[in-house]
Write a protein that holds these residues in place. Structure first.
Motif, mmCIF file in Angstrom:
data_model
loop_
_atom_site.group_PDB
_atom_site.id
_atom_site.type_symbol
_atom_site.label_atom_id
_atom_site.label_comp_id
_atom_site.label_asym_id
_atom_site.label_seq_id
_atom_site.Cartn_x
_atom_site.Cartn_y
_atom_site.Cartn_z
ATOM 1 N N GLN A 362 0.829 -1.209 0.000
ATOM 2 C CA GLN A 362 0.000 0.000 0.000
ATOM 3 C C GLN A 362 0.867 1.263 0.000
ATOM 4 O O GLN A 362 0.550 2.247 -0.684
ATOM 5 N N MET A 363 1.967 1.247 0.761
ATOM 6 C CA MET A 363 2.837 2.419 0.787
ATOM 7 C C MET A 363 3.448 2.680 -0.593
ATOM 8 O O MET A 363 3.544 3.835 -1.046
ATOM 9 N N ASP A 364 3.825 1.630 -1.282
ATOM 10 C CA ASP A 364 4.366 1.788 -2.639
ATOM 11 C C ASP A 364 3.310 2.362 -3.588
ATOM 12 O O ASP A 364 3.611 3.232 -4.422
ATOM 13 N N LEU A 365 2.081 1.885 -3.468
ATOM 14 C CA LEU A 365 1.012 2.366 -4.334
ATOM 15 C C LEU A 365 0.660 3.825 -4.032
ATOM 16 O O LEU A 365 0.395 4.612 -4.951
ATOM 17 N N LEU A 366 0.669 4.199 -2.757
ATOM 18 C CA LEU A 366 0.427 5.603 -2.399
ATOM 19 C C LEU A 366 1.521 6.498 -2.968
ATOM 20 O O LEU A 366 1.248 7.588 -3.488
ATOM 21 N N ALA A 367 2.769 6.044 -2.873
ATOM 22 C CA ALA A 367 3.879 6.828 -3.413
ATOM 23 C C ALA A 367 3.709 7.047 -4.907
ATOM 24 O O ALA A 367 3.927 8.162 -5.419
ATOM 25 N N ARG A 368 3.320 5.991 -5.604
ATOM 26 C CA ARG A 368 3.107 6.118 -7.051
ATOM 27 C C ARG A 368 1.979 7.105 -7.345
ATOM 28 O O ARG A 368 2.090 7.949 -8.241
ATOM 29 N N GLU A 369 0.907 7.021 -6.569
ATOM 30 C CA GLU A 369 -0.242 7.910 -6.765
ATOM 31 C C GLU A 369 0.144 9.375 -6.547
ATOM 32 O O GLU A 369 -0.331 10.265 -7.258
ATOM 33 N N LEU A 370 1.030 9.619 -5.572
ATOM 34 C CA LEU A 370 1.428 10.988 -5.228
ATOM 35 C C LEU A 370 2.688 11.431 -5.958
ATOM 36 O O LEU A 370 3.190 12.538 -5.724
ATOM 37 N N LYS A 371 3.224 10.544 -6.821
ATOM 38 C CA LYS A 371 4.455 10.826 -7.558
ATOM 39 C C LYS A 371 5.612 11.144 -6.609
ATOM 40 O O LYS A 371 6.397 12.086 -6.833
ATOM 41 N N MET A 372 5.690 10.360 -5.535
ATOM 42 C CA MET A 372 6.779 10.447 -4.578
ATOM 43 C C MET A 372 7.612 9.177 -4.664
ATOM 44 O O MET A 372 7.163 8.177 -5.224
ATOM 45 N N SER A 373 8.811 9.216 -4.104
ATOM 46 C CA SER A 373 9.598 7.991 -4.044
ATOM 47 C C SER A 373 9.097 7.128 -2.895
ATOM 48 O O SER A 373 8.624 7.643 -1.867
ATOM 49 N N LEU A 375 10.870 5.626 -0.788
ATOM 50 C CA LEU A 375 11.674 5.954 0.387
ATOM 51 C C LEU A 375 11.129 7.192 1.087
ATOM 52 O O LEU A 375 10.981 7.213 2.314
ATOM 53 N N GLU A 376 10.809 8.227 0.323
ATOM 54 C CA GLU A 376 10.389 9.482 0.928
ATOM 55 C C GLU A 376 9.060 9.349 1.659
ATOM 56 O O GLU A 376 8.886 9.898 2.756
ATOM 57 N N ILE A 377 8.120 8.620 1.094
ATOM 58 C CA ILE A 377 6.832 8.495 1.783
ATOM 59 C C ILE A 377 7.003 7.746 3.096
ATOM 60 O O ILE A 377 6.320 8.041 4.090
ATOM 61 N N ARG A 378 7.941 6.837 3.153
ATOM 62 C CA ARG A 378 8.210 6.121 4.401
ATOM 63 C C ARG A 378 8.919 7.030 5.407
ATOM 64 O O ARG A 378 8.615 7.012 6.594
ATOM 65 N N ARG A 379 9.878 7.820 4.924
ATOM 66 C CA ARG A 379 10.548 8.768 5.814
ATOM 67 C C ARG A 379 9.547 9.671 6.533
ATOM 68 O O ARG A 379 9.708 9.984 7.706
ATOM 69 N N ARG A 380 8.537 10.084 5.833
ATOM 70 C CA ARG A 380 7.595 11.050 6.394
ATOM 71 C C ARG A 380 6.629 10.423 7.397
ATOM 72 O O ARG A 380 6.009 11.136 8.180
ATOM 73 N N ASN A 381 6.512 9.108 7.358
ATOM 74 C CA ASN A 381 5.464 8.474 8.167
ATOM 75 C C ASN A 381 5.959 7.503 9.222
ATOM 76 O O ASN A 381 5.154 6.977 9.993
ATOM 77 N N VAL A 382 7.270 7.243 9.287
ATOM 78 C CA VAL A 382 7.747 6.234 10.235
ATOM 79 C C VAL A 382 7.491 6.662 11.679
ATOM 80 O O VAL A 382 7.479 7.853 12.009
ATOM 81 N N LEU A 383 7.291 5.661 12.530
ATOM 82 C CA LEU A 383 7.109 5.915 13.953
ATOM 83 C C LEU A 383 8.394 6.484 14.544
ATOM 84 O O LEU A 383 9.506 6.079 14.186
ATOM 85 N N ARG A 384 8.222 7.429 15.471
ATOM 86 C CA ARG A 384 9.336 8.069 16.165
ATOM 87 C C ARG A 384 9.021 8.118 17.656
ATOM 88 O O ARG A 384 7.877 7.918 18.049
#
Length: 424
Positions: A362-373, A375-384
């Motif tokens: 799902q994360m890969d598909l969201l990235a494609r939909e938003l024209k993001m990489s 890696l970047e979509i994961r960077r923005r959403n990882v737990l901290r």
């Protein structure tokens, strides 16, 4: 003096020498002089009622000592790690491979001949081999309480409102397969009486649980049963369930003689737990900058004929359905469903590998939909540290996923410089 501080020091494995020299005795290597051989007659149909069992021809075969059925269980004829829903020997068949009768003989050949000689009359019932059929209105009940064993729900925030605000919404259905553990050693063990103590040595990952279920099935006090874990040649969760233990205990107790049982590979495949097959309907929503807004998830797990670890596996899948990503709005439901397939139980990851495949897709598909990489979509959403999980837990200590992503990406660039500064 006993040295307590062993962290960071090489420590010899207790079982290492025996394994590397080949001297280790696994369950199938154990022998007792005069031990009877046990074999199980298993159902050839997936769903039905046993109307009659005729063992008269089998008992005339030289070397055959006894044939046991459900009527010979002296205690409560049900066991299970979470739900006591699985009989040792059954008159209600729930999957192709259910145990109907147990043969004890002086040698393996006689025991095998007896299996062929036992006559069983079965009234077949409609089988349910898929989750949708089992959950359908009016479906035949595999167990008295119905085919939906458990439902786990996790709700947080307002998913529907988040979906309306989202820039990208991705919905997909995923399926995962049933998986056999495939350990080198099949299930095996021996049992014998020592005065009034029943002793069972078997390939197992759960000797204390085994002991309780054996005592329950045989109607014995707990202090009259001892289960010893033999050297176990692979488990991966597959030897957490009862396999040979109750059969061994029943025959040893009834006959007063030592007994031995070893599954062949086919029986191990047919009669033991598998990884749960899943059907997952998953919807993810994200803002224009890639921030996750919501997930809506429906997980359906095929636990087969018996519960085993199904309720815990589906609960774990629900808890981990958002993955290592902070998601403010969640609507998750996980259904553990009986079917007439081989039963599903514990396997490495315990429901998480199936759902991890889904949320990462799902994360890969969201990235494609938003024209993001990706890696970047994961960077923005990882737990901290400070993040709130789907179940409402605030993470206050170290959370390694972000550092792991960066380290993995840095290493990838070292190995494949042509990737450039980001991944696509």
């Amino acid at each position: 003096m006993f040295e307590k501080n062993i962290v960071g020091r090489p420590v010899p494995r207790v079982d290492g020498y025996g394994k590397v020299t080949g001297q280790m005795r696994y369950a199938a290597d154990l022998h007792i002089p005069g031990a009877l051989h046990l074999k199980v007659l298993r159902s050839k149909v997936a769903h039905g009622l046993v109307k009659k069992i005729d063992a008269s021809r089998a008992l005339k075969i030289p070397g055959v000592i006894a044939v046991f059925t459900h009527a010979d269980i002296p205690g409560i004829n049900s066991y299970g790690i979470i739900v006591k829903d699985q009989p040792v020997l059954t008159n209600k068949i729930r999957f192709k491979g259910d145990a109907i009768a147990l043969v004890a003989a002086e040698d393996e050949a006689s025991a095998m001949a007896a299996l062929d000689a036992i006559e069983v009359a079965v009234e077949e019932l409609p089988p349910l081999f898929d989750i949708q059929s089992a959950m359908a209105a009016g479906a035949p009940s595999i167990h008295d309480k119905g085919n939906i064993l458990t439902v786990t729900k996790i709700k947080r925030g307002n998913v529907e409102a988040a979906l309306e605000q989202a820039k990208a919404v991705v919905s997909r259905r995923y399926t995962t397969q049933r998986v056999e553990h495939g350990y080198i050693e099949t299930e095996a063990g021996i049992a014998y009486l020592e005065n009034d103590m029943l002793i069972i040595k078997a390939a197992t990952q759960n000797p204390h649980y085994d002991r309780r279920d054996v005592a329950r099935v045989l109607g014995l006090p707990l202090n009259k049963v001892r289960v010893i874990q033999a050297a176990t040649g692979g488990g991966f969760g597959g030897k957490l369930d009862i396999s040979v233990q109750c059969f061994l205990g029943l025959a040893a107790l009834k006959l007063g003689r030592p007994v031995k049982m070893v599954y062949d590979r086919q029986e191990s495949f047919i009669a033991t737990a598998k990884r749960h097959p899943f059907i997952v309907d998953y919807t993810s929503a994200a803002a224009e900058d890639g921030q996750l807004l919501a997930v809506k998830v429906r997980i359906f797990g095929d636990t087969g004929a018996y519960a085993s670890y199904g309720p815990a596996t589906l609960t774990r899948a629900a808890v981990h359905a958002t993955g290592p990503y902070e998601t403010p709005n969640v609507d998750i439901e996980a259904f553990c469903v009986y079917t007439n397939n081989p039963f599903s139980g514990a396997m490495r990851g315990f429901g998480t590998p199936q759902i991890a495949f889904v949320y990462e897709s799902q994360m890969d598909l969201l990235a494609r939909e938003l024209k993001m990489s990706p890696l970047e979509i994961r960077r923005r959403n990882v737990l901290r540290p400070g993040s709130i999980t789907a179940t409402g837990q605030q993470l206050v200590n170290s959370v390694g996923i972000g550092k792991t992503l960066e380290a993995a990406w840095a290493r990838a660039l070292e190995v494949m410089p042509g990737l450039g500064g980001d991944c696509r």
